[in-house]
Design an enzyme around this catalytic site. Structure first.
Site, short mmCIF file in Angstrom:
data_model
loop_
_atom_site.label_atom_id
_atom_site.label_comp_id
_atom_site.label_asym_id
_atom_site.label_seq_id
_atom_site.Cartn_x
_atom_site.Cartn_y
_atom_site.Cartn_z
N ILE A 173 -29.25 81.55 -58.24
CA ILE A 173 -30.56 80.88 -58.30
C ILE A 173 -31.34 81.13 -57.01
O ILE A 173 -32.54 81.42 -57.05
CB ILE A 173 -30.38 79.36 -58.56
N THR A 250 -33.09 71.77 -56.33
CA THR A 250 -32.78 72.04 -57.74
C THR A 250 -31.26 72.11 -57.93
O THR A 250 -30.80 72.52 -58.99
CB THR A 250 -33.38 73.38 -58.21
N ALA A 251 -30.47 71.74 -56.91
CA ALA A 251 -29.02 71.90 -57.01
C ALA A 251 -28.38 70.63 -57.57
O ALA A 251 -28.30 70.46 -58.79
CB ALA A 251 -28.45 72.27 -55.65
N ARG A 252 -27.96 69.74 -56.69
CA ARG A 252 -27.44 68.44 -57.10
C ARG A 252 -27.95 67.41 -56.12
O ARG A 252 -27.99 67.66 -54.90
CB ARG A 252 -25.91 68.43 -57.11
N ASP A 276 -35.55 67.89 -58.66
CA ASP A 276 -35.14 67.95 -60.07
C ASP A 276 -33.85 67.17 -60.29
O ASP A 276 -33.47 66.92 -61.43
CB ASP A 276 -34.92 69.42 -60.47
N GLU A 281 -27.93 60.15 -61.16
CA GLU A 281 -28.69 60.33 -62.40
C GLU A 281 -28.09 59.47 -63.51
O GLU A 281 -26.87 59.38 -63.59
CB GLU A 281 -28.67 61.81 -62.81
N HIS A 299 -34.11 66.30 -64.08
CA HIS A 299 -33.10 67.37 -64.26
C HIS A 299 -33.49 68.30 -65.42
O HIS A 299 -32.79 68.38 -66.44
CB HIS A 299 -31.71 66.75 -64.51
N GLY A 301 -34.09 71.65 -64.98
CA GLY A 301 -33.93 73.04 -64.50
C GLY A 301 -33.73 74.07 -65.60
O GLY A 301 -34.36 75.12 -65.59
N1 LIG Z 1 -31.38 71.77 -61.78
C1 LIG Z 1 -30.66 72.35 -62.72
O1 LIG Z 1 -30.87 72.15 -63.91
C2 LIG Z 1 -29.58 73.30 -62.31
C3 LIG Z 1 -29.30 74.41 -63.14
C4 LIG Z 1 -28.31 75.29 -62.74
C5 LIG Z 1 -27.62 75.09 -61.57
N2 LIG Z 1 -27.90 74.00 -60.80
C6 LIG Z 1 -27.19 73.78 -59.54
O2 LIG Z 1 -27.48 74.84 -58.65
C7 LIG Z 1 -26.31 75.19 -57.94
C8 LIG Z 1 -26.40 76.63 -57.51
O3 LIG Z 1 -26.31 77.44 -58.66
P1 LIG Z 1 -26.07 79.02 -58.57
O4 LIG Z 1 -25.91 79.48 -59.97
O5 LIG Z 1 -27.07 79.64 -57.69
O6 LIG Z 1 -24.64 79.03 -57.85
P2 LIG Z 1 -23.99 80.24 -57.04
O7 LIG Z 1 -22.54 79.91 -56.99
O8 LIG Z 1 -24.43 81.54 -57.61
O9 LIG Z 1 -24.64 80.11 -55.59
C9 LIG Z 1 -24.36 79.10 -54.70
C10 LIG Z 1 -24.43 79.68 -53.30
O10 LIG Z 1 -24.23 78.62 -52.36
C11 LIG Z 1 -23.41 79.13 -51.32
N3 LIG Z 1 -22.73 78.00 -50.67
C12 LIG Z 1 -21.72 77.24 -51.14
N4 LIG Z 1 -21.40 76.30 -50.24
C13 LIG Z 1 -22.22 76.46 -49.18
C14 LIG Z 1 -22.38 75.80 -47.94
N5 LIG Z 1 -21.58 74.78 -47.61
N6 LIG Z 1 -23.34 76.23 -47.10
C15 LIG Z 1 -24.12 77.27 -47.43
N7 LIG Z 1 -24.02 77.95 -48.59
C16 LIG Z 1 -23.08 77.55 -49.46
C17 LIG Z 1 -22.45 80.08 -52.02
O11 LIG Z 1 -21.89 80.99 -51.11
C18 LIG Z 1 -23.39 80.74 -53.03
O12 LIG Z 1 -24.01 81.86 -52.45
C19 LIG Z 1 -25.19 74.91 -58.95
O13 LIG Z 1 -23.96 74.66 -58.30
C20 LIG Z 1 -25.69 73.72 -59.70
O14 LIG Z 1 -25.19 72.54 -59.12
C21 LIG Z 1 -28.86 73.11 -61.16
#
Ligand SMILES: NC(=O)c1ccc[n+]([C@@H]2O[C@H](COP(=O)([O-])OP(=O)(O)OC[C@H]3O[C@@H](n4cnc5c(N)ncnc54)[C@H](O)[C@@H]3O)[C@@H](O)[C@H]2O)c1
Length: 345
Positions: A173, A250-252, A276, A281, A299, A301
Site C-alpha cells: 500500500i 489507513t493501517a490500523r 480510516d 472500532e 474503515h 479502505g
Molecule cells: N484501511 C483498510 O481498509 C486497510 C486495507 C488493507 C490493509 N490495511 C492495513 O494496512 C497495513 C499495510 O498493508 P500492506 O498490504 O501495505 O502490508 P505490507 O506487509 O505489504 O507492508 C507493510 C510494510 O510495513 C513495514 N513495517 C513493518 N513493521 C514496521 C515497523 N515497525 N517500522 C517500519 N516499517 C515497518 C514492512 O516492512 C512492510 O514494508 C496492513 O497490515 C493492514 O493493517 C488497511
C-alpha cells in the site's frame, strides 16, 4: 474417505460461484456460534471435527474473537489452515498458531490477501490526505448544516505540490500510495525496518524513523499492527513532528495512540488528520469526532466492488490450494513461510 471439511466464518458477498465450486473438493460447513464462548463450545463439543481449513473475514472476529492460544487449543487436530480475507492479520496471533504441539495437530498455517488491496486502500489514503490538507471536512460539515462555508470561513488549506510525504511502512500500500502522491507533485520519503532496493523505492528517499517524523509535511501510517507497532506514534513522536503536520492513517488505529493524537490536534501540533481506522472500532474517540479538522471514514479502505471481489476470489483460492495440497500457490503470511516449507517437504 469423505471430502475434507472447509469452514466459512463470515459471509461470501461477491464470489459465491467460486465458493460453491469449492464443493467439488471439500465439504462446505458453517458455524452457528454467535460469539467466542459459543464458538469455543462448538469446537470442544467436536462440531468442527474434520475441518481442515477455514475461510474468515475481518468482521467474523465477533464470532470467534482473536485467533490466540486459547482458540487454537480448542480446535480439532484436523484443522491445518486459516485463510484470512484481508491484508492486515492482526486478529491472528501467528505465534500461537505456529506453536500448536504435534500431538494436538501441529502448526496451523495462515494466509492473507496482500496486493489486491493496494489500489483501493492507497486511493482512500489519497482522499484522506487531500481532504485533510485542504480542510475540506470543516466546509463539508458547514454546508450540511446549511451554513455554506460556515459562520467564519475555514482556514485556508494547503496544496500537496512540493510537500514531503513521509510513508511509514513502505509495503504494497505504501508503494502504491507513493506512486499516486508523485502525480500530485509531492516529494516522497519512507521509513521501513530495512531500506528497499532501488527498484522498489522508485526514487523515494529512505529516512530513519526520527528523520521521517521531523521532516515530513504529511505522514502516512501504513505499517501492520503488531506488538512492535502498537502506539508506535504517541506523545513523544508527535513532539518530534513539524507543527501543522498532516497525519493520515489507513493501517490500523492502534498504531497511533489516539488520546495523544487528540491532544496533538487540540494543541495545533498536528494541523489536520485523515483517518480510516480507529483503536476500538466501531468506537471512535470523542475528541476526534468533535474536531472538525479530522476527516473520518469508517474503515472504508477496500470498500469497492472490484477490490472486495478480488479479495474473496483470492482468499477462496488459498483455501482451495490448501485442500488440494498446492501449497506453493498459497499467499502465506511472512511468519509462517518456514512452516509451510516444512509441510511441503
Ligand atoms: N484501511 C483498510 O481498509 C486497510 C486495507 C488493507 C490493509 N490495511 C492495513 O494496512 C497495513 C499495510 O498493508 P500492506 O498490504 O501495505 O502490508 P505490507 O506487509 O505489504 O507492508 C507493510 C510494510 O510495513 C513495514 N513495517 C513493518 N513493521 C514496521 C515497523 N515497525 N517500522 C517500519 N516499517 C515497518 C514492512 O516492512 C512492510 O514494508 C496492513 O497490515 C493492514 O493493517 C488497511
Amino acid at each position: 474417505m469423505g471430502k475434507p471439511k472447509v469452514l466459512l466464518l463470515g459471509n461470501i458477498d461477491h464470489a459465491q460461484l467460486t465458493w460453491d465450486a469449492l464443493s467439488e473438493v471439500a465439504e462446505l460447513t458453517t458455524s452457528s456460534a454467535k460469539d467466542r464462548a459459543a464458538f469455543l463450545a462448538e469446537a470442544k463439543a467436536g462440531k468442527l471435527d474434520g475441518v481442515v481449513a477455514a475461510y474468515r473475514t475481518f468482521p467474523s472476529v465477533a464470532q470467534t474473537g482473536l485467533w490466540d492460544a486459547e482458540l487454537v487449543d480448542a480446535l480439532p487436530k484436523s484443522f491445518k489452515f486459516i485463510a484470512h480475507n484481508g491484508a492486515g492479520y492482526d486478529q491472528l496471533r501467528p505465534d500461537a498458531l505456529l506453536a500448536r504441539p504435534a500431538d494436538k495437530g501441529g502448526p496451523i498455517i495462515a494466509t492473507n490477501v496482500p496486493t489486491a488491496v493496494d489500489d483501493a486502500t492507497a486511493d482512500t489514503g489519497i482522499f484522506l490526505m487531500l481532504g485533510a490538507l485542504r480542510n475540506f471536512n470543516t466546509s463539508i460539515m458547514a454546508l450540511r448544516r446549511n451554513a455554506w462555508r460556515g459562520e467564519t470561513p475555514p482556514a485556508l488549506g494547503h496544496d500537496p505540490q512540493g510537500k514531503l510525504i513521509g510513508i511509514l511502512g513502505m509495503g504494497g500500500i505504501g508503494r502504491n500510495f507513493a506512486n499516486k502522491a508523485r502525480a500530485f507533485g509531492m516529494r516522497v520519503a519512507y521509513h521501513n525496518r530495512r531500506e528497499l532496493d532501488a527498484a522498489a523505492a522508485a526514487g523515494a528517499t529512505y529516512l530513519s524513523f526520527d528523520e521521517l517524523l521531523a521532516q515530513s509535511d504529511v505522514i502516512l501510517v501504513s505499517v501492520p499492527l503488531s506488538p512492535a507497532t502498537h502506539h508506535l506514534i504517541s506523545t513523544a513522536e508527535f513532539a518530534k513532528m513539524k507543527t501543522g503536520v498532516v497525519v493520515v492513517n489507513t493501517a490500523r488505529g492502534a498504531v497511533i495512540d489516539e488520546a495523544a493524537l487528540v491532544k496533538a490536534l487540540d494543541d495545533g501540533k498536528v494541523g489536520s488528520a485523515g483517518l480510516d481506522v480507529f483503536e476500538e472500532e466501531p468506537k471512535v474517540h470523542p475528541g476526534l469526532v468533535a474536531n472538525d479538522k479530522v476527516l473520518l471514514l469508517p474503515h472504508m479502505g477496500t470498500w469497492t466492488k472490484e477490490t472486495q471481489t478480488k479479495m474473496e476470489e483470492w482468499c477462496i483460492g488459498n483455501v482451495r490450494s490448501a485442500v488440494e495440497g498446492k501449497y506453493e500457490q498459497m499467499s502465506v503470511i511472512g511468519e509462517h513461510k518456514e512452516a509451510l516449507a516444512e509441510l511441503s517437504k
